[in-house]
Write a protein that holds these residues in place. Structure first.
Motif, PDB file in Angstrom:
ATOM      1  N   ARG A   1       0.736  -1.250   0.024  1.00 22.36           N
ATOM      2  CA  ARG A   1       0.139   0.147   0.016  1.00 22.36           C
ATOM      3  C   ARG A   1       0.824   1.336  -0.041  1.00 22.36           C
ATOM      4  NH1 ARG A   1      -4.743   2.256   4.213  1.00 22.36           N
ATOM      5  NH2 ARG A   1      -2.800   2.747   5.500  1.00 22.36           N
ATOM      6  N   LEU A   2       0.620   1.954  -1.199  1.00 22.16           N
ATOM      7  CA  LEU A   2       1.518   3.385  -0.978  1.00 22.16           C
ATOM      8  C   LEU A   2       0.607   4.464  -0.555  1.00 22.16           C
ATOM      9  CD1 LEU A   2       2.806   3.015  -4.744  1.00 22.16           C
ATOM     10  CD2 LEU A   2       3.737   2.102  -2.607  1.00 22.16           C
ATOM     11  N   SER A   3       1.355   5.359   0.002  1.00 28.12           N
ATOM     12  CA  SER A   3       0.655   6.678   0.588  1.00 28.12           C
ATOM     13  C   SER A   3       1.227   7.839  -0.089  1.00 28.12           C
ATOM     14  CB  SER A   3       0.929   6.508   2.378  1.00 28.12           C
ATOM     15  OG  SER A   3       0.333   5.294   2.751  1.00 28.12           O
ATOM     16  N   CYS A   4       0.619   8.786   0.100  1.00 33.22           N
ATOM     17  CA  CYS A   4       1.034  10.134  -0.311  1.00 33.22           C
ATOM     18  C   CYS A   4       0.297  11.244   0.310  1.00 33.22           C
ATOM     19  CB  CYS A   4       0.743  10.192  -1.916  1.00 33.22           C
ATOM     20  SG  CYS A   4       1.032  11.848  -2.453  1.00 33.22           S
ATOM     21  N   ALA A   5       1.069  12.123   0.932  1.00 35.81           N
ATOM     22  CA  ALA A   5       0.457  13.294   1.572  1.00 35.81           C
ATOM     23  C   ALA A   5       1.052  14.518   1.169  1.00 35.81           C
ATOM     24  CB  ALA A   5       0.481  13.046   3.221  1.00 35.81           C
ATOM     25  N   ALA A   6       0.106  15.433   1.069  1.00 36.25           N
ATOM     26  CA  ALA A   6       0.649  16.912   0.757  1.00 36.25           C
ATOM     27  C   ALA A   6       0.970  17.638   1.972  1.00 36.25           C
ATOM     28  CB  ALA A   6      -0.448  17.464  -0.475  1.00 36.25           C
ATOM     29  N   SER A   7       1.826  18.501   1.478  1.00 36.31           N
ATOM     30  CA  SER A   7       2.073  19.602   2.718  1.00 36.31           C
ATOM     31  C   SER A   7       2.419  20.871   2.112  1.00 36.31           C
ATOM     32  CB  SER A   7       3.370  19.042   3.524  1.00 36.31           C
ATOM     33  OG  SER A   7       4.634  19.203   2.815  1.00 36.31           O
ATOM     34  N   ARG A   8       2.615  21.795   3.025  1.00 28.79           N
ATOM     35  CA  ARG A   8       2.801  23.243   2.532  1.00 28.79           C
ATOM     36  C   ARG A   8       1.592  23.745   1.552  1.00 28.79           C
ATOM     37  NH1 ARG A   8       9.323  24.152   1.696  1.00 28.79           N
ATOM     38  NH2 ARG A   8      10.111  23.345   3.580  1.00 28.79           N
ATOM     39  N   THR A   9       0.358  23.320   1.777  1.00 24.58           N
ATOM     40  CA  THR A   9      -0.783  23.796   1.018  1.00 24.58           C
ATOM     41  C   THR A   9      -1.967  24.201   2.027  1.00 24.58           C
ATOM     42  OG1 THR A   9      -2.259  23.535  -0.788  1.00 24.58           O
ATOM     43  CG2 THR A   9      -1.305  21.598   0.374  1.00 24.58           C
ATOM     44  N   THR A  10      -2.783  25.029   1.648  1.00 29.77           N
ATOM     45  CA  THR A  10      -3.925  25.332   2.338  1.00 29.77           C
ATOM     46  C   THR A  10      -5.377  25.136   1.571  1.00 29.77           C
ATOM     47  OG1 THR A  10      -3.911  27.737   1.922  1.00 29.77           O
ATOM     48  CG2 THR A  10      -2.891  26.868   4.012  1.00 29.77           C
ATOM     49  N   TYR A  11      -4.916  24.940   0.410  1.00 30.93           N
ATOM     50  CA  TYR A  11      -6.179  24.738  -0.541  1.00 30.93           C
ATOM     51  C   TYR A  11      -6.278  23.234  -1.042  1.00 30.93           C
ATOM     52  CZ  TYR A  11      -2.414  25.585  -3.681  1.00 30.93           C
ATOM     53  OH  TYR A  11      -0.876  25.847  -4.297  1.00 30.93           O
ATOM     54  N   SER A  12      -7.407  22.705  -1.654  1.00 28.97           N
ATOM     55  CA  SER A  12      -7.724  21.457  -1.631  1.00 28.97           C
ATOM     56  C   SER A  12      -6.929  21.059  -3.067  1.00 28.97           C
ATOM     57  CB  SER A  12      -9.324  21.175  -1.767  1.00 28.97           C
ATOM     58  OG  SER A  12      -9.838  21.431  -0.586  1.00 28.97           O
ATOM     59  N   LEU A  13      -6.312  20.041  -3.120  1.00 26.06           N
ATOM     60  CA  LEU A  13      -6.000  19.173  -4.258  1.00 26.06           C
ATOM     61  C   LEU A  13      -7.181  18.239  -4.667  1.00 26.06           C
ATOM     62  CD1 LEU A  13      -2.261  18.678  -2.905  1.00 26.06           C
ATOM     63  CD2 LEU A  13      -3.057  20.535  -4.362  1.00 26.06           C
ATOM     64  N   ASN A  14      -7.715  18.770  -5.500  1.00 28.09           N
ATOM     65  CA  ASN A  14      -8.947  17.761  -5.790  1.00 28.09           C
ATOM     66  C   ASN A  14      -8.688  16.596  -6.796  1.00 28.09           C
ATOM     67  OD1 ASN A  14     -10.861  19.481  -4.128  1.00 28.09           O
ATOM     68  ND2 ASN A  14     -10.332  20.903  -5.663  1.00 28.09           N
ATOM     69  N   CYS A  15      -7.456  16.621  -7.535  1.00 27.19           N
ATOM     70  CA  CYS A  15      -7.322  15.671  -8.200  1.00 27.19           C
ATOM     71  C   CYS A  15      -5.757  15.022  -7.882  1.00 27.19           C
ATOM     72  CB  CYS A  15      -7.157  16.316  -9.898  1.00 27.19           C
ATOM     73  SG  CYS A  15      -6.770  14.917 -11.073  1.00 27.19           S
ATOM     74  N   MET A  16      -5.965  13.697  -7.253  1.00 28.53           N
ATOM     75  CA  MET A  16      -4.460  12.910  -7.205  1.00 28.53           C
ATOM     76  C   MET A  16      -4.607  11.847  -7.795  1.00 28.53           C
ATOM     77  SD  MET A  16      -4.428  14.105  -2.907  1.00 28.53           S
ATOM     78  CE  MET A  16      -2.682  13.754  -2.988  1.00 28.53           C
ATOM     79  N   GLY A  17      -3.251  11.242  -7.902  1.00 26.44           N
ATOM     80  CA  GLY A  17      -3.336  10.113  -8.572  1.00 26.44           C
ATOM     81  C   GLY A  17      -1.405   9.465  -8.475  1.00 26.44           C
ATOM     82  N   TRP A  18      -1.642   8.561  -9.162  1.00 26.47           N
ATOM     83  CA  TRP A  18      -0.528   7.762  -9.053  1.00 26.47           C
ATOM     84  C   TRP A  18       0.248   7.502 -10.544  1.00 26.47           C
ATOM     85  CZ3 TRP A  18       2.514   7.002  -4.764  1.00 26.47           C
ATOM     86  CH2 TRP A  18       1.818   7.221  -3.649  1.00 26.47           C
ATOM     87  N   PHE A  19       1.574   7.655 -10.780  1.00 25.69           N
ATOM     88  CA  PHE A  19       2.225   7.344 -11.826  1.00 25.69           C
ATOM     89  C   PHE A  19       3.110   6.372 -11.756  1.00 25.69           C
ATOM     90  CE2 PHE A  19       0.492  10.653 -15.077  1.00 25.69           C
ATOM     91  CZ  PHE A  19      -0.306  11.381 -14.004  1.00 25.69           C
ATOM     92  N   ARG A  20       3.811   5.641 -12.872  1.00 20.69           N
ATOM     93  CA  ARG A  20       5.096   4.737 -12.549  1.00 20.69           C
ATOM     94  C   ARG A  20       6.010   4.871 -13.887  1.00 20.69           C
ATOM     95  NH1 ARG A  20       2.084  -1.013 -12.430  1.00 20.69           N
ATOM     96  NH2 ARG A  20       1.261  -1.172 -14.919  1.00 20.69           N
ATOM     97  N   ARG A  21       7.061   4.686 -13.539  1.00 23.95           N
ATOM     98  CA  ARG A  21       7.876   4.639 -14.594  1.00 23.95           C
ATOM     99  C   ARG A  21       8.829   3.272 -14.395  1.00 23.95           C
ATOM    100  NH1 ARG A  21      10.385   8.540 -17.960  1.00 23.95           N
ATOM    101  NH2 ARG A  21       9.614  10.089 -16.516  1.00 23.95           N
ATOM    102  N   ALA A  22       8.915   2.144 -15.255  1.00 29.78           N
ATOM    103  CA  ALA A  22       9.750   1.177 -15.034  1.00 29.78           C
ATOM    104  C   ALA A  22      11.126   1.491 -15.885  1.00 29.78           C
ATOM    105  CB  ALA A  22       9.071  -0.163 -15.852  1.00 29.78           C
ATOM    106  N   PRO A  23      12.012   0.888 -15.661  1.00 33.01           N
ATOM    107  CA  PRO A  23      13.332   1.228 -16.252  1.00 33.01           C
ATOM    108  C   PRO A  23      13.248   0.797 -17.903  1.00 33.01           C
ATOM    109  CG  PRO A  23      13.746  -0.221 -14.408  1.00 33.01           C
ATOM    110  CD  PRO A  23      12.120  -0.128 -14.543  1.00 33.01           C
ATOM    111  N   GLY A  24      13.958   2.062 -18.565  1.00 28.07           N
ATOM    112  CA  GLY A  24      13.586   1.998 -19.999  1.00 28.07           C
ATOM    113  C   GLY A  24      12.416   2.138 -20.602  1.00 28.07           C
ATOM    114  N   LYS A  25      11.403   2.601 -19.749  1.00 26.74           N
ATOM    115  CA  LYS A  25       9.993   2.858 -20.259  1.00 26.74           C
ATOM    116  C   LYS A  25       9.622   4.281 -19.863  1.00 26.74           C
ATOM    117  CE  LYS A  25       8.436  -1.959 -20.242  1.00 26.74           C
ATOM    118  NZ  LYS A  25       7.436  -2.857 -19.845  1.00 26.74           N
TER     119      LYS A  25
END
Length: 125
Positions: free
Chosen positions: A19-43
């Motif tokens: 399970r991956l977690s992600c938390a934003a800091s240094r912001t007072t406004y809402s980040l209404n769009c959040m997501g995950w990307f990935r990059r494999a070696p050579g891709k």
């Protein structure tokens, strides 16, 4: 400047879970769009999953449907990615991304403004 911090990566055997977690800091406004990307070696980097906090709508790339689940965290501006039935082809650096609103890219609505440093996921046979 908004900062995104990912955690939860690691090494597992095929069929395992992370399970991956992600938390934003240094912001007072809402980040209404959040997501995950990935990059494999050579891709190229690829989008994995996205959630829109306002509607709760989600999107997944075809190869992870039924195995990965993206969800909003309990804290504001946080997101999880539950990854089950992991396969060796899921091995990649995973990046959290966030934005105030989703941007249309390649026909998809994805976040593109703020990025984390990435967390490595390695799946072995």
């Amino acid at each position: 400047q908004v900062q995104l911090a990912e955690s939860g990566g690691g090494s597992v055997q095929a069929g395992g879970s992370l399970r991956l977690s992600c938390a934003a800091s240094r912001t007072t406004y809402s980040l209404n769009c959040m997501g995950w990307f990935r990059r494999a070696p050579g891709k190229e980097r690829e989008a994995v999953a996205r959630i829109s906090s306002g509607s709760g709508s989600t999107w997944y790339r075809e190869s992870v449907k039924g195995r990965f689940t993206i969800s909003q965290g309990n804290a504001k501006n946080s997101v999880y990615l539950q990854m089950n039935s992991l396969k060796p082809e899921d091995t990649a650096m995973y990046y959290c991304a966030a934005d105030i609103a989703c941007t249309r890219m390649f026909g998809l609505l994805l976040p593109d403004r703020y990025w984390g440093q990435g967390t490595q996921v390695t799946v072995s046979l």
